[in-house]
Design an enzyme around this catalytic site. Sequence first.
Site, PDB file in Angstrom:
ATOM      1  CG  HIS A   1      18.674  15.267 -29.252  1.00  0.00           C
ATOM      2  ND1 HIS A   1      17.759  14.838 -30.188  1.00  0.00           N
ATOM      3  CD2 HIS A   1      18.210  14.854 -28.053  1.00  0.00           C
ATOM      4  CE1 HIS A   1      16.771  14.195 -29.569  1.00  0.00           C
ATOM      5  NE2 HIS A   1      17.028  14.189 -28.275  1.00  0.00           N
TER       6      HIS A   1
ATOM      7  CD  GLU B   1      13.308  13.749 -23.515  1.00  0.00           C
ATOM      8  OE1 GLU B   1      12.433  14.611 -23.698  1.00  0.00           O
ATOM      9  OE2 GLU B   1      13.919  13.178 -24.430  1.00  0.00           O
TER      10      GLU B   1
ATOM     11  CD  GLU C   1      17.021  18.502 -26.178  1.00  0.00           C
ATOM     12  OE1 GLU C   1      16.107  18.044 -25.465  1.00  0.00           O
ATOM     13  OE2 GLU C   1      16.830  18.935 -27.339  1.00  0.00           O
TER      14      GLU C   1
ATOM     15  CG  ASP D   1      16.849  15.102 -24.168  1.00  0.00           C
ATOM     16  OD1 ASP D   1      16.784  16.227 -23.660  1.00  0.00           O
ATOM     17  OD2 ASP D   1      16.414  14.839 -25.299  1.00  0.00           O
TER      18      ASP D   1
END
Length: 458
Positions: A248, A237, A232, A234
């Site tokens: 991640h 956010e 993942e 990101d």
Amino acid sequence: MFPTLALVSLSFLAIAYGQQVGTLTAETHPKLSVSQCTAGGSCTTVQRSVVLDSNWRWLHDVGGSTNCYTGNTWDDSLCPDPTTCAANCALDGADYSGTYGITTSGNALSLKFVTQGPYSTNIGSRVYLLSEDDSTYEMFNLKNQEFTFDVDMSALPCGLNGALYFVEMDKDGGSGRFPTNKAGSKYGTGYCDTQCPHDIKFINGEANVLDWAGSSNDPNAGTGHYGTCCNEMDIWEANSMGAAVTPHVCTVQGQTRCEGTDCGDGDERYDGICDKDGCDFNSWRMGDQTFLGPGKTVDTSSKFTVVTQFITADNTTSGDLSEIRRLYVQNGKVIANSKTQIAGMDAYDSITDDFCNAQKTTFGDTNTFEQMGGLATMGDAFETGMVLVMSIWDDHEAKMLWLDSDYPTDADASAPGVSRGPCPTTSGDPTDVESQSPGATVIFSNIKTGPIGSTFTS
């Protein structure tokens, strides 16, 4: 996402999830134009569309309208076991604007937090970008590329997350690998992330009914025996009070069903196959409390542009990912990322393995990001291909305090890394956020990809 997500929607007559295809509501994907740029800075607009995640859709018996899932309970007669449930239950099409508060206009996608539909109240949403064929996900490899978008999150208060990120889902939503999944990406199936969420109702083409337990604080959510894991990235956010960019990584490639220790649940957080903490760059957490927020250097009270550059070690699309660099553009001005202002750390302004290692050491955090390969693993995931996700959600597990407040709440807020934003630790309760800010909305627009330096004007 930092906590395991419990994303909720009261869609049509009940929240529902499934793998067959229903015929009671036509599925028409909202159109969204995006731009592809070349090294010279010339950008071409292409027509794409978005699809609602299957986790929000009405699930009913095949050929009928009996709910397979009501509240946070499966119908035992329709869903006595994972495979029978997949055969008995169908996902239906979505009324994107009327039920879910999802609208598009040209290159802009608007996601409304609470939508009062004709049959329900919907909370939050999650959509994926589809490719030109309108039935498979658009796949991104951003090595030695940059990804740019505009965001208006002026109407997102503490406790909410307007998120834009990439996950290593299957292009077809898993329908090729799992023949019992008849709906596929056209109906938003196949989600995964590094939190290995257990609240996904269908994983690997089977219903997640084993050991299903309804949530104690959310009448429409629950968790099953399996989680669904994958790498993942990101990109964004955020709410109006804070933001984070966080890679991640996992030890597995592609969407992977987990159980037991591999999921990294609870006390086994650092024993699973994915790095749940990630390596985050949150300007407030990294010591600059003047950089991002209403009236600050990046003023979240109005729209701005977010530029994320994925630098490789040899400046080619085949090299190892070595740096994730962030820039902003607002009111015609290019704004460099903030620099770390933490005692004992150098003044980093981008994500590198050195930054991640220094951060983990200084904050006293477990460094599973390094253990699982760091940025090179993130780059490998992009080479496989990643799917663009855009969502709005509140947090029944940790109240979003990990993004915009002091977290964990039992730690000394003055200790390095604990303070992550200005929101009070009493904020973010979903009951409060849903009742006090139902009109909260995030707007993502002007999405562009291309070689480094091609998607914005300096």
